[in-house]
Design a protein around this motif. Structure first.
Motif, PDB file in Angstrom:
ATOM      1  N   LYS A   1      27.817  37.521  75.670  1.00  0.00           N
ATOM      2  CA  LYS A   1      27.912  36.592  74.538  1.00  0.00           C
ATOM      3  C   LYS A   1      27.166  35.278  74.767  1.00  0.00           C
TER       4      LYS A   1
ATOM      5  N   HIS B   1      27.490  38.490  81.385  1.00  0.00           N
ATOM      6  CA  HIS B   1      28.378  38.192  80.247  1.00  0.00           C
ATOM      7  C   HIS B   1      27.452  38.067  79.047  1.00  0.00           C
TER       8      HIS B   1
ATOM      9  N   PRO C   1      35.229  39.011  66.117  1.00  0.00           N
ATOM     10  CA  PRO C   1      34.501  39.215  67.376  1.00  0.00           C
ATOM     11  C   PRO C   1      35.284  40.170  68.271  1.00  0.00           C
TER      12      PRO C   1
ATOM     13  N   PRO D   1      35.554  39.378  75.651  1.00  0.00           N
ATOM     14  CA  PRO D   1      34.095  39.241  75.677  1.00  0.00           C
ATOM     15  C   PRO D   1      33.465  40.299  76.582  1.00  0.00           C
TER      16      PRO D   1
ATOM     17  N   SER E   1      26.771  33.180  64.549  1.00  0.00           N
ATOM     18  CA  SER E   1      27.862  33.967  65.148  1.00  0.00           C
ATOM     19  C   SER E   1      27.903  35.382  64.571  1.00  0.00           C
TER      20      SER E   1
ATOM     21  N   VAL F   1      25.270  37.298  66.551  1.00  0.00           N
ATOM     22  CA  VAL F   1      25.665  37.432  67.961  1.00  0.00           C
ATOM     23  C   VAL F   1      26.793  38.455  68.098  1.00  0.00           C
ATOM     24  N   ASP F   2      27.811  38.338  67.243  1.00  0.00           N
ATOM     25  CA  ASP F   2      28.946  39.267  67.352  1.00  0.00           C
ATOM     26  C   ASP F   2      28.491  40.699  67.075  1.00  0.00           C
TER      27      ASP F   2
ATOM     28  N   SER G   1      32.882  25.929  66.793  1.00  0.00           N
ATOM     29  CA  SER G   1      33.415  27.281  66.975  1.00  0.00           C
ATOM     30  C   SER G   1      34.938  27.255  67.058  1.00  0.00           C
TER      31      SER G   1
ATOM     32  N   LEU H   1      23.401  35.838  74.365  1.00  0.00           N
ATOM     33  CA  LEU H   1      23.018  36.176  72.991  1.00  0.00           C
ATOM     34  C   LEU H   1      23.164  34.956  72.077  1.00  0.00           C
ATOM     35  N   SER H   2      24.181  34.130  72.346  1.00  0.00           N
ATOM     36  CA  SER H   2      24.366  32.919  71.532  1.00  0.00           C
ATOM     37  C   SER H   2      23.205  31.958  71.740  1.00  0.00           C
TER      38      SER H   2
ATOM     39  N   GLU I   1      26.791  41.981  70.181  1.00  0.00           N
ATOM     40  CA  GLU I   1      27.756  42.238  71.258  1.00  0.00           C
ATOM     41  C   GLU I   1      28.515  43.550  70.989  1.00  0.00           C
ATOM     42  N   TRP I   2      28.941  43.748  69.733  1.00  0.00           N
ATOM     43  CA  TRP I   2      29.624  44.999  69.383  1.00  0.00           C
ATOM     44  C   TRP I   2      28.708  46.190  69.643  1.00  0.00           C
TER      45      TRP I   2
END
Ligand code: HEM
Length: 509
Positions: A174, A172, A487, A491, A310, A313-314, A216, A177-178, A317-318
């Motif tokens: 996110k 997973h 986001p 996820p 964020s 991180v987002d 968040s 990466l967070s 993830e993208w």
């Protein structure tokens, strides 16, 4: 006719007359096109169904690239064309350099005194100067680059040791990466890491993690009271209570950072080159205690933490989601890294500028899915004109960046993930067609840091591991979020395993 009957007969007629008259006056005063009707009290709030970005794009197709909404008590200008955005951030840039006063900015932004939410003026200008020159300049970022390299290598090690033999493992993305981004930012700000091994005393780490989880939920959550003051004045406002409590917790933690450093600060640390952000701010405080109060320092540290994590991180993830859906692009990026960095050492931050294709991937990701699809809302401080229309003072400005960056009038096949379109990228030429960091006075001061850390982390993930989708289906790239942030709706989960050519190196980290 008794009163009740009269009331029920005439009320709808009066309301209709009121709404029609208002609409005509709006036109006579040369305001931008607006949907009919504006319902008393709520205005156009009835129109705003999720996803907000899509809804506003549809309205723009009906009313044009510059249109006007009334969200409760707030006038709002929505802009979705390059020329209109350019007008807002060039000739009207100072005018739109204010921010609307949202409730969470009152509490989490130290009574609207933070760099993100502060009104345009001397205090904000000074915060920007400190952030851009003292904290986020290339020189300062270079001095703290080892922190980012360390944290990225720690993540590669963690991912590597979770793999057994040469089998694919599920990840997973996110959460990892967070953790990476929080560790990078808290180390750069206060020399502390709150996740993983060697993290700060566990009690403090636990408190930090709680604060992050609460933030968040509350940051970005829409608050009706921001648009309908009546709700804020008369109804018991749970949100306000929660924000107050969260502010107290965040403030207490940031004060602790300051107190710990103040005890340690010495003449040596004033001279040291790789000072954390807090040390820089405390040395400024020693010189000008009246201006650099603890409150100013806390607000700046927390704002950078909030703004930097964020978003980065987002974006990562993208980018990973698009790479999983485009194995050819992933392969091409891997080859670029192998050729430029080799397989005998791990990618370093300095390599990122030598990896143009990797940078194209990041820019293309930000084009297709900007994590702030409307930037951060701006507000006008005086009456002005945009594309010939009158815009009154105190109008909130939403620039529909996502729509502009996916508009076939400006981009060929905008729905296709094609990093090559950014080859030979020149920011000056791309202008207002691509602005995931915003532009003008309120544009993002963290762009340099973001490109460094996103490039390093993404490059390392590509260099060290093979990646695959969980099944044959493409990764779902639907956008989620409350409207002002974007986001992934689902996820990202992926399969990964160490690349055979990298095994030796990974064993040595
Ligand atoms: C991929 C990562 C990032 C993206 C996409 C991003 C994007 C943005 C955007 C769109 C804005 C609003 C611009 C506007 O209102 O016109 C903004 C503002 C801001 N960003 Fe970033 N950002 C990123 C990372 C960072 C980082 C790493 C930092 C610092 C640590 C940072 C600090 C800020 C601050 C302080 C502001 C407020 C500026 C002001 O109001 O004067 N950002 N960012």
């Amino acid at each position: 006719m008794d009163f009740a009957r009269m009331f029920y007969t005439y009320l709808p007629i009066s309301l209709a007359l009121y709404m029609i008259t208002r609409h005509l006056i709006h036109k006579l005063l040369n305001f931008p096109p607006t949907p009919f009707p504006v319902i008393p009290l709520i205005g156009h709030l009835y129109l705003l169904k999720k996803p907000l970005q899509k809804k506003l794009s549809n309205l723009s197709e009906l009313y044009g690239p510059v249109f006007f909404l009334r969200l409760g008590s707030r006038p709002v200008l929505v802009v979705s064309s390059v020329s209109a955005a350019e007008e807002c951030f060039t000739k009207n840039d100072i005018n739109f350099a204010n921010r609307p006063q949202f409730l969470y900015a009152k509490y989490l932004g130290y009574n609207y005194n933070s760099i993100v939410w502060g009104p345009y003026g001397d205090h904000w200008r000074n915060l920007r100067r400190i952030a851009s020159i003292e904290i986020l300049s290339s020189y300062r970022l270079q001095k703290l680059s080892q922190i980012r390299v360390d944290e990225v290598q720690t993540l590669m090690h963690k991912l590597f040791i979770s793999c057994t033999e040469n089998k694919y493992r599920t990840l997973h993305l996110k959460p990892v990466l967070s953790e990476l981004m929080f560790n990078v930012m808290t180390r750069m700000i206060a020399g502390k890491r709150y996740f993983g091994e060697n993290s700060s005393k566990s009690e403090e780490a636990k408190r930090f993690q709680e604060i992050i989880a609460e933030s968040s939920v509350l940051v970005g959550a829409s608050n009706t009271g921001d648009f309908l003051p009546i709700v804020r004045w008369f109804v018991f406002n749970k949100m306000e209570k929660k924000l107050k409590k969260l502010h107290m917790k965040r403030d207490e933690l940031a004060q602790k950072w300051i107190d710990e450093f103040r005890d340690k600060i010495s003449d040596d640390s004033a001279e040291s080159e790789d000072k954390s952000m807090i040390e820089i701010l405390l040395s400024l405080q020693q010189r000008e205690p009246d201006y650099y109060t603890d409150e100013t320092i806390k607000s700046l540290m927390l704002a950078l933490l909030q703004a930097g994590v964020s978003t980065s991180v987002d974006t990562m993830e993208w980018a990973m989601a698009f790479l999983l859906n485009s194995p050819n692009v992933l392969k091409k990026a891997q080859t670029e890294i192998d050729n430029c960095v080799s397989q005998h050492r791990l990618i370093d931050e300095a390599d990122v500028s030598e990896l143009p294709y990797l940078q194209c991937i990041i820019r293309e990701t930000m084009r297709m899915c900007p994590v702030a699809p409307f930037l951060v809302p701006h507000e006008s401080s005086m009456d002005s004109t945009v594309c010939g229309f009158h815009v009154p003072r105190r109008t909130m400005l939403l620039v529909n960046v996502k729509s502009i960056q996916n508009d076939p009038n400006y981009w060929e096949d905008p729905e296709v993930f094609r990093p090559e379109r950014f080859e030979g990228f020149d920011k000056a030429n791309v202008g207002f067609k691509w602005m995931p960091f915003g532009l003008g006075r309120r544009g993002c001061p963290g762009e340099g840091l973001a490109m460094r850390i996103v490039g390093l982390a993404l490059g390392s993930l590509i260099q060290c591991f093979d990646w695959d989708r969980m099944g044959k289906e493409m990764v779902d790239v639907t956008t989620g979020g409350g409207g002002l942030t974007a986001p992934m709706a689902q996820p990202l989960v992926a399969k990964y395993r160490p690349r055979t050519t990298m095994l030796n190196l990974l064993c040595q980290i």
